[in-house]
Design an enzyme around this catalytic site. Structure first.
Site, short mmCIF file in Angstrom:
data_model
loop_
_atom_site.label_atom_id
_atom_site.label_comp_id
_atom_site.label_asym_id
_atom_site.label_seq_id
_atom_site.Cartn_x
_atom_site.Cartn_y
_atom_site.Cartn_z
N SER A 122 0.71 -1.18 0.05
CA SER A 122 -0.02 -0.04 -0.04
C SER A 122 0.83 1.32 0.00
O SER A 122 1.73 1.34 0.52
CB SER A 122 -0.98 0.13 1.07
OG SER A 122 -1.69 -0.91 1.20
N GLN A 123 0.28 2.35 -0.49
CA GLN A 123 0.95 3.52 -0.39
C GLN A 123 1.04 4.16 0.94
O GLN A 123 0.34 3.92 1.76
CB GLN A 123 -0.10 4.53 -1.00
CG GLN A 123 0.16 6.06 -0.92
CD GLN A 123 -0.96 6.95 -1.50
OE1 GLN A 123 -2.03 6.57 -1.39
NE2 GLN A 123 -0.39 8.23 -1.91
#
Length: 274
Positions: A122-123
């Site tokens: 994930s970012q």
């Protein structure tokens, strides 16, 4: 105060169209999965703590991971993350350990990156935001993560949560996460399970928080019943149009639901993949 809703109640909304043809599934790519969709001003929780002073500017960062993490954490501050526990955890965990060696130079960019098997890490903003919202005003002792992926988010959680339980349904990623967590400063606090995350871990419930790293059309109701009263679950929900959803258990049979930012995550799937 909003009236608590049944856990599966949800307001209707129109779907948005997305492009198809990606290896990650319709509408998904390594560049847009497990990330925020920029739009209106994002929802932020109030904080009583003063904003810390800005970190000094750095130049010629090269591939020094300590300096790159410092820059990443400063960027998170500028994007509205104020929980010092989360920021310290993001500073402590070397994200480059959890990605393919060929992507190590991009590990501290504010972007989701592919980790194989059609999944992404994930970012950084998404990780920090979800953990900050889940634990705001609380000191979680036991947290469940659905969708461990490469193990990065579990390692971040382990910096300030004594007991972290993580489930991964893809055998290859489960094995990858085991290796990564062994060298990623997880402090031995992560208990990793290969299994169906949509079923949660009933024998370990109740949890002080649940974080879901994949989007289902609806959040599985079984997970809501594994929350302790007063605890929070945060998860993306939707198909073409996804939003982060925060659910707090307010009583034995009552939950409060709040919709947050538009996001795009890889799909939440049942069963296991070997």
């Amino acid at each position: 105060m909003n009236k608590p809703r049944h856990p599966l109640d949800k307001p209707s909304r129109s779907a948005r169209s997305v492009s198809a043809g990606s290896a990650l599934g319709p509408g998904y790519s390594a560049a847009n999965s497990n990330t925020r969709i920029h739009g209106p001003r994002p929802f932020t929780l109030p904080s009583n703590s003063a904003k810390p002073p800005a970190a000094p500017a750095t130049v010629n960062l090269g591939l020094n991971s300590d300096r790159l993490r410092l820059q990443m954490v400063q960027r998170l501050r500028e994007q509205g993350i104020t929980d010092e526990r989360v920021l310290s955890a993001m500073q402590a965990v070397p994200r480059h350990v959890f990605v393919d060696q060929g992507l190590a130079s991009r590990a501290y960019e504010d972007a989701a990156l592919p980790i194989g098997y059609g999944q992404t890490i994930s970012q950084p903003w998404v990780v920090a935001h979800m953990l900050a919202v889940m634990s705001d005003g609380r000191t979680p002792e036991r947290v469940l993560e659905i969708g461990a992926g490469c193990g990065y988010q579990a390692a971040v959680l382990a910096q300030f949560v004594p007991e972290v339980y993580a489930i991964e349904r893809v055998r290859g990623l489960y094995e990858q996460a085991r290796l990564n967590l062994a060298q990623g400063r997880a402090r031995g606090r992560v208990r990793l399970t290969f299994g169906d995350g949509m079923q949660g871990l009933e024998h370990r419930a109740p949890f002080d928080g649940i974080v879901v790293a994949a989007a289902g059309v609806k959040i599985p109701e079984v997970l809501l019943h594994q929350l302790a009263v007063g605890a929070r679950l945060i998860a993306p929900e939707g198909a073409a149009h996804q939003r982060l959803i925060l659910i707090e258990r307010t009583g034995p049979s009552s939950w409060h639901r709040l919709e947050l930012e538009d996001v795009r995550f890889v799909p939440l799937r049942p069963g296991t993949q070997t």
